[in-house]
Design a protein around this motif. Structure first.
Motif, PDB file in Angstrom:
ATOM      1  N   THR A  93      -7.023  10.675   4.175  1.00 19.14           N
ATOM      2  CA  THR A  93      -5.773   9.945   4.891  1.00 19.14           C
ATOM      3  C   THR A  93      -5.154  10.816   5.695  1.00 19.14           C
ATOM      4  O   THR A  93      -5.547  11.931   5.840  1.00 19.14           O
ATOM      5  N   GLY A 213      -4.780  -0.608  15.636  1.00 20.38           N
ATOM      6  CA  GLY A 213      -4.214  -0.521  14.152  1.00 20.38           C
ATOM      7  C   GLY A 213      -3.944   1.082  13.795  1.00 20.38           C
ATOM      8  O   GLY A 213      -3.725   1.868  14.344  1.00 20.38           O
ATOM      9  N   ALA A 214      -3.852   1.138  12.399  1.00 18.66           N
ATOM     10  CA  ALA A 214      -3.635   2.221  11.748  1.00 18.66           C
ATOM     11  C   ALA A 214      -2.039   2.705  11.630  1.00 18.66           C
ATOM     12  O   ALA A 214      -1.661   3.869  11.085  1.00 18.66           O
ATOM     13  N   GLU A 215      -1.123   1.844  12.354  1.00 12.63           N
ATOM     14  CA  GLU A 215       0.039   2.082  12.149  1.00 12.63           C
ATOM     15  C   GLU A 215       0.834   0.613  12.396  1.00 12.63           C
ATOM     16  O   GLU A 215       0.109  -0.113  13.086  1.00 12.63           O
ATOM     17  N   TYR A 237      -6.206  -3.736  10.408  1.00 16.07           N
ATOM     18  CA  TYR A 237      -5.585  -2.978   9.482  1.00 16.07           C
ATOM     19  C   TYR A 237      -6.688  -2.439   8.392  1.00 16.07           C
ATOM     20  O   TYR A 237      -7.660  -2.858   8.088  1.00 16.07           O
ATOM     21  N   GLY A 238      -6.282  -1.295   7.825  1.00 17.01           N
ATOM     22  CA  GLY A 238      -6.899  -0.993   6.587  1.00 17.01           C
ATOM     23  C   GLY A 238      -6.545   0.469   6.169  1.00 17.01           C
ATOM     24  O   GLY A 238      -5.497   1.104   6.857  1.00 17.01           O
ATOM     25  N   LEU A 239      -6.888   1.005   5.224  1.00 18.26           N
ATOM     26  CA  LEU A 239      -6.429   2.054   4.827  1.00 18.26           C
ATOM     27  C   LEU A 239      -7.794   2.991   4.209  1.00 18.26           C
ATOM     28  O   LEU A 239      -8.822   2.205   3.776  1.00 18.26           O
ATOM     29  N   THR A 240      -7.584   4.323   4.306  1.00 20.47           N
ATOM     30  CA  THR A 240      -8.846   5.350   3.879  1.00 20.47           C
ATOM     31  C   THR A 240      -9.239   5.134   2.454  1.00 20.47           C
ATOM     32  O   THR A 240     -10.303   4.888   2.096  1.00 20.47           O
ATOM     33  N   MET A 257      -4.132 -11.587  10.348  1.00 18.48           N
ATOM     34  CA  MET A 257      -5.335 -10.803  10.052  1.00 18.48           C
ATOM     35  C   MET A 257      -6.373 -11.394   8.950  1.00 18.48           C
ATOM     36  O   MET A 257      -5.670 -11.477   7.791  1.00 18.48           O
ATOM     37  N   THR A 302      -0.781  -0.777  -2.187  1.00 19.48           N
ATOM     38  CA  THR A 302      -0.904  -0.253  -0.794  1.00 19.48           C
ATOM     39  C   THR A 302       0.511   0.208  -0.260  1.00 19.48           C
ATOM     40  O   THR A 302       0.428   1.024   0.633  1.00 19.48           O
ATOM     41  N   PRO A 325       2.033  -6.246   8.848  1.00 13.80           N
ATOM     42  CA  PRO A 325       2.594  -5.522   7.944  1.00 13.80           C
ATOM     43  C   PRO A 325       3.999  -5.206   8.693  1.00 13.80           C
ATOM     44  O   PRO A 325       4.163  -4.879   9.601  1.00 13.80           O
ATOM     45  N   ARG A 328       5.695  -0.015   5.608  1.00  7.37           N
ATOM     46  CA  ARG A 328       5.475   0.547   4.194  1.00  7.37           C
ATOM     47  C   ARG A 328       6.775   0.400   3.584  1.00  7.37           C
ATOM     48  O   ARG A 328       7.700   0.406   3.932  1.00  7.37           O
TER      49      ARG A 328
HETATM   50  P1  ADP Z   1      -2.068   7.645   5.580  1.00 13.71           P
HETATM   51  O1  ADP Z   1      -1.461   6.850   4.298  1.00 13.71           O
HETATM   52  O2  ADP Z   1      -1.869   8.689   5.241  1.00 13.71           O
HETATM   53  O3  ADP Z   1      -1.183   7.212   6.851  1.00 13.71           O
HETATM   54  P2  ADP Z   1      -4.222   6.194   6.456  1.00 13.71           P
HETATM   55  O4  ADP Z   1      -4.720   6.739   7.847  1.00 13.71           O
HETATM   56  O5  ADP Z   1      -5.342   5.771   5.683  1.00 13.71           O
HETATM   57  O6  ADP Z   1      -3.500   7.242   5.857  1.00 13.71           O
HETATM   58  O7  ADP Z   1      -3.250   4.775   6.612  1.00 13.71           O
HETATM   59  C1  ADP Z   1      -3.170   3.667   6.102  1.00 13.71           C
HETATM   60  C2  ADP Z   1      -2.016   3.087   6.351  1.00 13.71           C
HETATM   61  O8  ADP Z   1      -1.749   2.933   7.680  1.00 13.71           O
HETATM   62  C3  ADP Z   1      -1.947   1.686   5.766  1.00 13.71           C
HETATM   63  O9  ADP Z   1      -1.647   1.856   4.291  1.00 13.71           O
HETATM   64  C4  ADP Z   1      -0.755   1.207   6.543  1.00 13.71           C
HETATM   65  O10 ADP Z   1       0.758   1.364   6.056  1.00 13.71           O
HETATM   66  C5  ADP Z   1      -0.882   1.589   7.990  1.00 13.71           C
HETATM   67  N1  ADP Z   1      -1.559   0.575   8.723  1.00 13.71           N
HETATM   68  C6  ADP Z   1      -2.754   0.599   9.046  1.00 13.71           C
HETATM   69  N2  ADP Z   1      -3.272  -0.424   9.959  1.00 13.71           N
HETATM   70  C7  ADP Z   1      -2.030  -1.032  10.110  1.00 13.71           C
HETATM   71  C8  ADP Z   1      -1.677  -2.108  11.011  1.00 13.71           C
HETATM   72  N3  ADP Z   1      -2.609  -2.828  11.710  1.00 13.71           N
HETATM   73  N4  ADP Z   1      -0.263  -2.496  10.774  1.00 13.71           N
HETATM   74  C9  ADP Z   1       0.333  -1.744  10.181  1.00 13.71           C
HETATM   75  N5  ADP Z   1       0.246  -0.825   9.652  1.00 13.71           N
HETATM   76  C10 ADP Z   1      -1.008  -0.237   9.334  1.00 13.71           C
END
Ligand code: ADP
Ligand code: ZN
Length: 439
Positions: A93, A213-215, A237-240, A257, A302, A325, A328
């Motif tokens: 992560t 994505g990723a945030e 969207y996704g998470l590690t 999505m 999550t 989302p 968090r």
């Molecule tokens: P970390 O939890 O350390 O940031 P990751 O890189 O695995 O590690 O991030 C996953 C998190 O990133 C998800 O749980 C979510 O909160 C956020 N995330 C990923 N994709 C999206 C998205 N498309 N929209 C909003 N949040 C996202």
């Protein structure tokens, strides 16, 4: 003809068949995890539930949840469900909210994940002949590897740029006719800003879509990116813990999505009580992996807050959709007793025409929370008359008050004075955490 689906049989499966498949896989996965992961077996034993008790999808509510803390406690090998010899990859992560978690993959796990990313690329209009510029970070972070693998599967020409070096990104984008850009939305906004500064206008190149994505990012941010890059911007969207990006992806409707339900079972729970909520309720997203071999997850919390909908989608996919989302549960700031999400602040600023360059500063002085939002003024707003600036700040302040219910201090700062992000943006600086105040 333009390809519509990467794996049509799965992506358009009738809902009753999806549920039957999920049931079969859930029963199998619970048995597998119970036999292979001591940590989870102990959690199940503590709750008095055995694999035989899981006979249908609804029975999932009998199972214990897994939290990020469990994964941290089990670091590094405690959640591994197969011999390390069967694993081919490790990712980790980003550590946005604390100690990193490491995840393991067998070759089948990598294949499943890359299929999910391939589905996202095809849903964004990608096909053979497309040039996919992957500007997510490569390395332990899953963004680069996931989209890279997906792009190969679709047969696109893959440009493995990784993040950073924005001038080189732009040069390659132009010289090699990139048609799909993959990166974080904050980096996409930065690339758009840099293109503008360099005198390019939208439509100057072959870019047609972006997979971002990723945030968390707002609809307002989507419009901003679509305008500055002249593309359609799709969410992913996704998470590690669940493999990486691609657990869910947007289709041409850009309205939620689709969750890859043949590989993941999603629930929405009340984050305080753990109770499963009916479809359409807002709550915390919980995932169970149905096929993973190395790092399976059962009822993984999550902490992402969203809503699920089974409403029919005109794209033809039958997979359930999740709303963007809202952030968090642990992104939520409690300021003077009021709940505030950074996404609300972003929506106000972009609605008012500002660029997504802002920073939220929180502190505690004399037992009272201080709350300041720094926003970059637009170059055309620049004025040496303080009263002009003050008037603009007041306007933003009253819009914030309306959205949040409390009054932040607004400070318009010089253009380019807030650091740009090449990966996940850091929007909040909460100094209360430094002095141990629980926020
Ligand atoms: P970390 O939890 O350390 O940031 P990751 O890189 O695995 O590690 O991030 C996953 C998190 O990133 C998800 O749980 C979510 O909160 C956020 N995330 C990923 N994709 C999206 C998205 N498309 N929209 C909003 N949040 C996202
Ligand atoms: Zn759709």
């Amino acid at each position: 003809m333009q390809k519509r689906f990467y794996q049509p049989d799965a992506e358009t499966m009738p809902v009753n068949e999806i549920k039957k498949l999920q049931e079969y896989k859930l029963i199998r996965q619970v048995r597998y995890v119970y036999e292979h992961v001591e940590y989870y077996r102990n959690l199940m034993d503590e709750k008095g539930v055995k694999p035989e008790d899981i006979t249908c999808l609804e029975d999932i509510s009998k199972l214990p949840f897994l939290s990020k803390n469990d994964l941290r406690e089990a670091y590094p090998y405690g959640m591994l469900a197969t011999d390390l010899k069967n694993c081919v990859r490790i990712h980790s992560t980003s550590g946005t909210t604390g100690k990193r978690v490491v995840a393991f993959y067998t070759q089948n796990d990598v294949d499943m994940w890359e299929d999910c990313c391939a589905r996202a690329i095809v849903a964004a209009g990608g096909d053979k002949g497309d040039v996919v510029q992957v500007a997510y970070g490569y390395g332990l972070f899953t963004g680069g590897a996931g989209l890279h693998g997906g792009s190969h599967k679709v047969g696109c020409l893959t440009l493995p740029m990784s993040s950073g070096n924005t001038n080189r990104q732009i040069q390659f984008m132009m010289d090699l006719n990139a048609s799909i850009l993959c990166c974080t939305p904050s980096y996409a906004a930065y690339i758009g800003e840099t293109l503008k500064e360099q005198g390019y206008k939208p439509g100057y190149n072959s870019l047609k879509a972006g997979i971002f994505g990723a945030e968390p990012w707002t609809e307002e941010m989507r419009h901003d990116i679509e305008n500055s890059l002249g593309i359609k911007a799709y969410d992913i969207y996704g998470l590690t813990e669940s493999s990486g990006p691609g657990v869910a992806f947007e289709c041409c409707e850009q309205n939620g999505m689709h969750i890859n339900e043949d590989h993941f079972y999603a629930e929405i729970i009340d984050p305080d009580t753990g109770e499963v909520l009916p479809e359409g309720s807002k709550g915390e997203l919980v995932f169970t992996s149905l096929d993973k071999e190395a790092f399976p997850l059962i009822r993984y919390r999550t902490r992402d807050i969203t809503v699920l909908t089974r409403e029919k989608c005109s794209c033809g996919r039958t997979f359930i959709r999740m709303h963007k989302p809202m952030g968090r549960s642990d992104d939520m700031m409690i300021i003077r007793g009021v709940n505030v999400f950074p996404s609300q602040i972003e929506a106000v600023l972009l609605n008012k025409g500002y660029a997504p360059n802002y920073q939220i500063l929180i502190d505690r002085v004399n037992n009272t929370d201080t709350f300041e939002i720094r926003v970059e003024m637009l170059p055309e707003d620049f004025s040496d008359k303080p009263q002009v600036i003050t008037k603009k700040e007041k306007k933003i302040q009253s819009a914030m008050k309306e959205m949040l219910g409390i009054n932040p201090v607004i400070r318009l700062v010089a253009p380019k004075s807030i650091a740009r992000s090449e990966g996940k943006a850091v929007r909040v600086i909460d100094n209360r955490k430094k002095i141990g105040i629980h926020t």
